[in-house]
Design a protein around this motif. Sequence first.
Motif, short mmCIF file in Angstrom:
data_model
loop_
_atom_site.label_atom_id
_atom_site.label_comp_id
_atom_site.label_asym_id
_atom_site.label_seq_id
_atom_site.Cartn_x
_atom_site.Cartn_y
_atom_site.Cartn_z
N SER A 87 5.50 3.54 -2.31
CA SER A 87 4.21 3.03 -2.80
C SER A 87 3.83 1.80 -1.98
O SER A 87 4.66 1.26 -1.24
CB SER A 87 4.33 2.62 -4.27
OG SER A 87 5.22 1.52 -4.37
N GLY A 88 2.60 1.36 -2.17
CA GLY A 88 2.19 0.12 -1.51
C GLY A 88 3.00 -1.06 -2.01
O GLY A 88 3.37 -1.95 -1.24
N MET A 89 3.29 -1.08 -3.31
CA MET A 89 4.06 -2.20 -3.86
C MET A 89 5.46 -2.25 -3.25
O MET A 89 5.97 -3.34 -2.95
CB MET A 89 4.16 -2.11 -5.39
CG MET A 89 2.89 -2.48 -6.14
SD MET A 89 2.01 -3.94 -5.56
CE MET A 89 3.24 -5.21 -5.77
N TYR A 113 -4.43 -8.59 -4.82
CA TYR A 113 -4.20 -7.56 -5.84
C TYR A 113 -3.30 -8.10 -6.96
O TYR A 113 -2.31 -8.78 -6.70
CB TYR A 113 -3.58 -6.36 -5.15
CG TYR A 113 -3.15 -5.25 -6.07
CD1 TYR A 113 -4.06 -4.66 -6.96
CD2 TYR A 113 -1.86 -4.76 -6.03
CE1 TYR A 113 -3.66 -3.62 -7.78
CE2 TYR A 113 -1.45 -3.72 -6.85
CZ TYR A 113 -2.36 -3.16 -7.73
OH TYR A 113 -1.96 -2.14 -8.54
N ASN A 160 -8.54 -8.17 -2.81
CA ASN A 160 -8.78 -7.34 -4.01
C ASN A 160 -8.66 -8.24 -5.23
O ASN A 160 -7.60 -8.82 -5.42
CB ASN A 160 -7.72 -6.22 -4.05
CG ASN A 160 -7.82 -5.37 -5.31
OD1 ASN A 160 -8.72 -5.53 -6.11
ND2 ASN A 160 -6.88 -4.45 -5.46
N ASP A 185 -1.94 -7.42 4.16
CA ASP A 185 -2.17 -6.17 3.44
C ASP A 185 -3.57 -5.71 3.82
O ASP A 185 -4.56 -6.36 3.47
CB ASP A 185 -2.05 -6.42 1.93
CG ASP A 185 -2.29 -5.16 1.09
OD1 ASP A 185 -2.99 -4.24 1.57
OD2 ASP A 185 -1.79 -5.11 -0.05
N PHE A 188 -7.60 -2.30 2.05
CA PHE A 188 -9.04 -2.11 1.85
C PHE A 188 -9.79 -1.86 3.16
O PHE A 188 -10.96 -1.50 3.14
CB PHE A 188 -9.66 -3.35 1.17
CG PHE A 188 -9.49 -3.37 -0.33
CD1 PHE A 188 -8.41 -2.78 -0.94
CD2 PHE A 188 -10.45 -3.99 -1.13
CE1 PHE A 188 -8.25 -2.79 -2.32
CE2 PHE A 188 -10.31 -4.02 -2.52
CZ PHE A 188 -9.21 -3.41 -3.11
N SER A 207 -1.22 0.07 1.19
CA SER A 207 -1.04 1.08 0.17
C SER A 207 -1.75 2.30 0.74
O SER A 207 -2.99 2.36 0.76
CB SER A 207 -1.68 0.64 -1.15
OG SER A 207 -1.79 1.76 -1.99
N THR A 209 -1.78 5.07 -0.50
CA THR A 209 -2.33 5.73 -1.68
C THR A 209 -3.86 5.78 -1.61
O THR A 209 -4.48 6.67 -2.17
CB THR A 209 -1.98 4.87 -2.93
OG1 THR A 209 -0.61 4.49 -2.86
CG2 THR A 209 -2.27 5.59 -4.21
N LYS A 210 -4.43 4.78 -0.97
CA LYS A 210 -5.86 4.52 -1.03
C LYS A 210 -6.60 5.28 0.08
O LYS A 210 -6.42 6.46 0.22
CB LYS A 210 -6.09 3.01 -1.00
CG LYS A 210 -5.23 2.25 -2.04
CD LYS A 210 -5.64 2.56 -3.46
CE LYS A 210 -4.61 2.31 -4.55
NZ LYS A 210 -3.72 1.22 -4.49
C1 LIG Z 1 -4.60 -4.34 -1.82
C2 LIG Z 1 -3.56 -3.54 -2.48
N1 LIG Z 1 -2.28 -3.66 -2.08
C3 LIG Z 1 -1.29 -2.97 -2.66
C4 LIG Z 1 -1.53 -2.12 -3.70
C5 LIG Z 1 -0.38 -1.39 -4.33
O1 LIG Z 1 -0.32 -0.08 -3.85
P1 LIG Z 1 0.40 1.12 -4.63
O2 LIG Z 1 -0.39 1.38 -5.83
O3 LIG Z 1 0.39 2.22 -3.62
O4 LIG Z 1 1.78 0.67 -4.95
C6 LIG Z 1 -2.84 -1.94 -4.15
C7 LIG Z 1 -3.12 -1.01 -5.26
O5 LIG Z 1 -4.20 -0.97 -5.79
C8 LIG Z 1 -3.88 -2.67 -3.52
O6 LIG Z 1 -5.14 -2.54 -3.93
#
Ligand SMILES: Cc1ncc(COP(=O)(O)O)c(C=O)c1O
Lengths: 439, 262
Positions: A87-89, A113, A160, A185, A188, A207, A209-210
């Motif tokens: 994941s991004g986290m 975030y 964010n 990061d 966005f 992330s 994911t986005k």
């Molecule tokens: C700027 C940013 N960094 C990191 C994350 C975390 O990513 P993930 O949900 O893939 O763990 C998000 C999630 O919304 C995000 O908006």
Amino acid sequence: MSRSSYLGDDTIALHSGYQPESDHGSRAVPVYQTTSYVFDSVDDASALFNVERGGHIYSRITNPTVAVLEQRLAALEGGSGAICTASGMSALFVTFFSLCSAGDHIVSAAQIYGSTVTLLKHTLKRFGIDCTFVPINDPVAVANAIQDNTKLVFCESIGNPGLEVSDLPMIADIAHQHGVPLVVDATFATPYLCKPIQYGADVVVHSVTKWIGGHGVAVGGVVIDGGNFDWLASGRFPTLTEPYAPFHGMNFWEEFGPSALAMRIRCESMRDIGAAMSPHNAFLLLQGIETLNLRMQQHIDNAKKLIAWLQEQDAVAWVNHPDLPHNPSQSAAAQLFPKGAGSMLSFGVKGGREAGAAFIDALQLSSNLANVGDSRTLVLHPGSTTHSRLNEAELLAAGISGDMIRVSVGIESFKDIKADFGNGLRAAAKMADKLAQQA
Amino acid sequence: MYIQVNGQSTFIATGGKTFDTSLPTVVLLHGSGLDHRCWALQARWFAFHGYSVFAPDLPGHSLSQGEPLTSIEDMGAWLVAALDAAGVEQVHLMGHSQGFLMALEAAPLLGSRVESVMALATAAAIPVNPALIDTAKADTSKAADMMLQWGFGSDYQYGLSSVPGMQPIGIGQRIMTNNPLATDLEACNNYSGGAARASSLTCPVQVVLADQDRMTPMREGLKLAQTLGVKAQIINGSGHMLPMEAPQQSLQAMQSFIQTLK
Ligand SMILES: Cc1ncc(COP(=O)(O)O)c(C=O)c1O
């Protein structure tokens, strides 16, 4: 300029990291849905374990499908290597974990975030890593916050959810003057809009994911090693410049130089923490990357139209996007984001919190959910969801107001987005009238 | 390890093991603008299989201090000083590109201390386009891009890597950009004694070439093999950056050569 491919970005997005494999000639990247890999011999196995040769051992550490995504993302951002994570986290976590130990310190932008705030403020603190939050575009505040034990400066290229663009060249200069790397990061932005390494960033995290994945089907993250930071000259990074006992005293800087950080994450975090991306998710995310550049342009085009339209609506109290002249980081946005500073925007409806809720509940095309960067239009009320753990002062510092609606503009036909938002605004206006009558 | 050579702190990669002068020593010599890291996937194998590895960064390159050396002859003499400083007696010299030219110049100075010489992706002479040298003088990063675009074979241009997740072009770009590339290229271009040196080598030799090499084209490598009286081994699908692009095949060629000498 730092680069790692001489192909054009559209070609990288489709081809980099993979050539049709020799067994079957699969044109698409195959899904190597396997946990482990047969060794040719005992010697071969020990060579792999001792990093005498490259290759795959176990999918927690590396996987061929994931590696294609890693190499493609490294090529797109112009980095020396990349590590994909679950994941991004987890990408953020392994980055901080690889550069910091107990007793160390991070300087971070305040407007980031919500979960990253929590990670920096509470979670890492339990392990003795402190963080100072600063207004990231204030050079004096950034410089003053850097201490002898500071290991990195962190920001989001577009914050964010406050949508402040970080002045990357300025922040990188200050960080580098203090012998500290800049970690960005860039979720966005995606590499289509801005490549932070070109502006001095040393590590880029997404992330995926986005927007990079783009279809809202797989969670994932990536850390891209910029390859330009001299970890030895800095003198602050024993994790990279001193022997690492678990690998026969390997010195990552001496051994790998520009990919020292990526290799440290691979050898330590992926092995010991194991936040690995699944091969199937890597495959889904690769499908997304193939059209990243096309999708981003449509995201940007729709965002620009929606901003212009919202600004004309009576029911709208304010609109925020980094490209708008009243956004304090508009000049940085113009410099760093010539194509447009992303497809996130926020706005407030007249009538405050309740009118905002009425707006969201009246939408049909747009989805009320806690994600951004889907190809579909998404909306959210941050104050009651992603940032609900923050108190009033923290909300303000993070650039959030109670009436804020966050929009991740999708790639639908614009007329349909406009119609949906029109319905929402009518419901908001009704609620605002009702509230005014009650008052 | 760091040693002092001619009064300058000099980095010698040892493949992750403590340097031991009692073991047979494999000397790995990098090419123009590069450093010891181009041998990352060969050095560790040798170090963990009964050899001592001596892979220096040339003066002024990456982790070594000092002014860059301006001629191949100086590089050869410098290598002898470095080996003496480390107390190394007998050596197997393995050179990539410019590293092989350096080995050719060190060989007569070392005499019977040389057990063998191996040439990888190289030739007896490496003429360099003057435009590239001029670019390197004005803008190392730009020249590095030209070299890497020319130097890596087609698969690596498509982002393939023998180390999962890494981008060797990006890694090479960072290393070359920070090293005295122009000085190295000029030294290669000015060097003309290679063929004569090669023909007077008396120790076992081997030549390994890459079929997609555009920096030191294979036909020049084949001429070198002819001069040396050996049949070149050709690795298909690799460009000039052979130890990085085809690390496993390069290592196999190095292993089998050195093992035939026993
Ligand atoms: C700027 C940013 N960094 C990191 C994350 C975390 O990513 P993930 O949900 O893939 O763990 C998000 C999630 O919304 C995000 O908006």
